[in-house]
Design an enzyme around this catalytic site. Structure first.
Site, PDB file in Angstrom:
ATOM      1  N   GLU A 203     -33.031 -43.848 -18.881  1.00 24.99           N
ATOM      2  CA  GLU A 203     -33.035 -43.543 -20.306  1.00 24.99           C
ATOM      3  C   GLU A 203     -32.092 -44.517 -20.980  1.00 24.99           C
ATOM      4  O   GLU A 203     -30.869 -44.393 -20.884  1.00 24.99           O
ATOM      5  CB  GLU A 203     -32.598 -42.104 -20.579  1.00 24.99           C
ATOM      6  CG  GLU A 203     -32.720 -41.754 -22.057  1.00 24.99           C
ATOM      7  CD  GLU A 203     -31.877 -40.575 -22.475  1.00 24.99           C
ATOM      8  OE1 GLU A 203     -31.246 -40.665 -23.556  1.00 24.99           O
ATOM      9  OE2 GLU A 203     -31.833 -39.589 -21.730  1.00 24.99           O
TER      10      GLU A 203
ATOM     11  N   CYS B 241     -37.402 -51.196 -45.389  1.00 19.07           N
ATOM     12  CA  CYS B 241     -37.693 -50.524 -46.644  1.00 19.07           C
ATOM     13  C   CYS B 241     -38.000 -51.538 -47.736  1.00 19.07           C
ATOM     14  O   CYS B 241     -37.477 -52.652 -47.754  1.00 19.07           O
ATOM     15  CB  CYS B 241     -36.491 -49.671 -47.055  1.00 19.07           C
ATOM     16  SG  CYS B 241     -36.705 -48.769 -48.589  1.00 19.07           S
TER      17      CYS B 241
END
Length: 449
Positions: free
Chosen positions: A206, A240
């Site tokens: 992980e 964005c």
């Protein structure tokens, strides 16, 4: 050797591994009741020792008590109890769908537990495995506490903690284990995977990486900013179009969260050690953005928004692991997707949008370990979902049943009745034409154009 953390003597590490193997061979961990008892003890440890854990994490890196209780200890209790509840269901032999002619062969894949190393401990216990935990030496108070608590609450013949740094982990990796679960960064993961490969040991990795947040121009910028700031995303940057509007949303959320600033707020944590504080400071100094307030003595760094970041900015070179939020301005969804796909696959891709077409394109045209819409980190609250990276962000699923399956081996078995001999006789030589017709019948199947 740390002044706080007692390291495990390197010469004792092989014996610890051998002792766990000996315990596993006795068969004690196969009992469902024994596994449930260990899981209950782990949950009890999280409840009973909450204040000690909170204190240790505060001393290590100033982590707020609220975050420890809500995001960590409560999750341990829930996952341990649900694993105990579902254990017998998960371990039940599965019946695959086979032709009628093979149903009396009793085909069965069995979940067969394997002895393992490291974590997640809940999955290891549920799977009936013995385990060694190696906590990070970067949090010495917590690691020292874990060593004491594991021996207090769990069966030490099956579960042990090894503490230390490079020499200790090197000795661990020299030994053969049946599974290694590593949480950390890609550089160390390569060392772990290379060492494991010498013994053909399977791994679950992980890893982190830079998890981008895509903010649709049509989305509520104020809400997006609040949720992103709350999550304190360890990300590659917010992608964005309306960056000025998003920045205003961040400023409003910051003032609401920390009326007197973040540096002295009890609900805001510090950086884990001097090395990472200096790394983040250097990364920020090299960036184009404005500089944040800092308190080197306490290793505290307030959140900072960095506007106008391009693909070559220092904040995009590596995983941030800190409260720095760079914003990359894009003109279209195509540009955002291209930006994501030009970089290693993230552990999670976040996106703030209510447009189903944007969601579909992000799902179909990008790759990531997971994808979360309209919030940050809330995917971790749904423990029934598998959690995994892909590529540079790791591999191997975890959480509840997926952790159980990570530490089990699906062992197949068949039991052929004597009565099948008449049908099986065609396989024996000498082979007659009928044998080719029956056993080689696939050679005559019509294949679609």
């Amino acid at each position: 050797m740390s002044d706080i953390l007692t390291y495990t003597p390197v010469e004792e590490i092989p014996k610890i591994r051998d002792d766990l193997r000996a315990t596993f061979k006795t068969g004690v961990t196969r009992s469902f009741e024994w596994r449930k008892r260990q899981l209950y003890q782990l949950a009890r440890m999280a409840q009973n020792e909450a204040e000690a854990v909170c204190d240790a994490m505060t001393r290590d890196f100033g982590k707020p008590r609220f975050e420890v209780i809500v995001a960590e200890l409560s999750a341990v209790v829930r996952i341990a109890l649900k694993s105990a509840e579902k254990l017998e269901e998960w371990a039940r032999p599965e019946q695959p769908d086979v032709p009628d002619s093979q149903r009396n062969w009793k085909p069965t894949p069995w979940n067969y537990p394997v002895i393992l190393s490291l974590q997640p401990l809940v999955g290891a216990i549920a799977a009936g495995c013995c385990a060694v935990l190696k906590p990070s030496e970067n949090v010495p108070h917590l690691s020292e506490l874990l060593a004491k608590l594991i021996s207090k609450y769990l069966d030490t013949s099956a579960y042990r903690v090894i503490n230390g740094a490079i020499p200790e982990i090197t000795k661990i990796l020299e030994l053969q284990w049946d599974h290694i679960f590593y949480t950390g960064n890609g550089r160390i993961a390569r060392i772990v995977a290379t060492a494991a490969a010498k013994h053909l040991t399977p791994c679950s990795l992980e890893l982190g990486g830079k998890s981008p947040v895509v903010v649709d121009a049509a989305y509520d910028m104020e809400l997006a900013a609040k949720r992103i700031l709350w999550g304190k995303c360890n990300n590659a940057g917010q992608i964005c179009k309306k960056q000025d509007e998003l920045v205003r949303g961040f400023e409003k959320a910051y003032k609401a969260f920390f009326p007197n600033g973040a540096l002295d707020d009890a609900d805001y944590g510090g950086i884990v050690n001097d090395f990472h504080f200096k790394r983040l400071s250097t990364m920020l100094d090299r960036s184009q953005g404005e500089k944040a307030g800092r308190d080197p003595a306490r290793r505290r760094l307030e959140p900072v928004i960095v506007k106008g970041v391009d693909g070559n900015d220092s904040l995009l070179e590596e995983e941030i692991f800190g409260p720095l939020l760079p914003i990359v301005a894009v003109d279209s969804l195509d540009e955002a997707i291209d930006f994501i796909n030009a970089r290693p696959h993230p552990l999670v891709l976040y996106a703030f949008t209510e447009d189903p077409n944007v969601k579909e394109r992000l799902i179909n045209e990008t790759q990531s370990g997971g994808i979360a819409f309209n919030d940050t980190f809330q995917q971790l609250a749904v423990a029934d979902l598998p959690f995994s990276g892909i590529g540079e962000s790791g591999y191997g699923y975890q959480f509840l049943r997926y952790s159980f399956e990570a530490f089990t081996h699906l062992r197949s078995s068949v039991d052929i009745p004597k009565g099948e001999e008449s049908r099986l006789s065609l396989r024996y030589p000498p082979h007659k034409p009928e044998a080719y017709q029956v056993l080689g019948s696939a050679m005559n199947i019509r294949i679609p154009e």
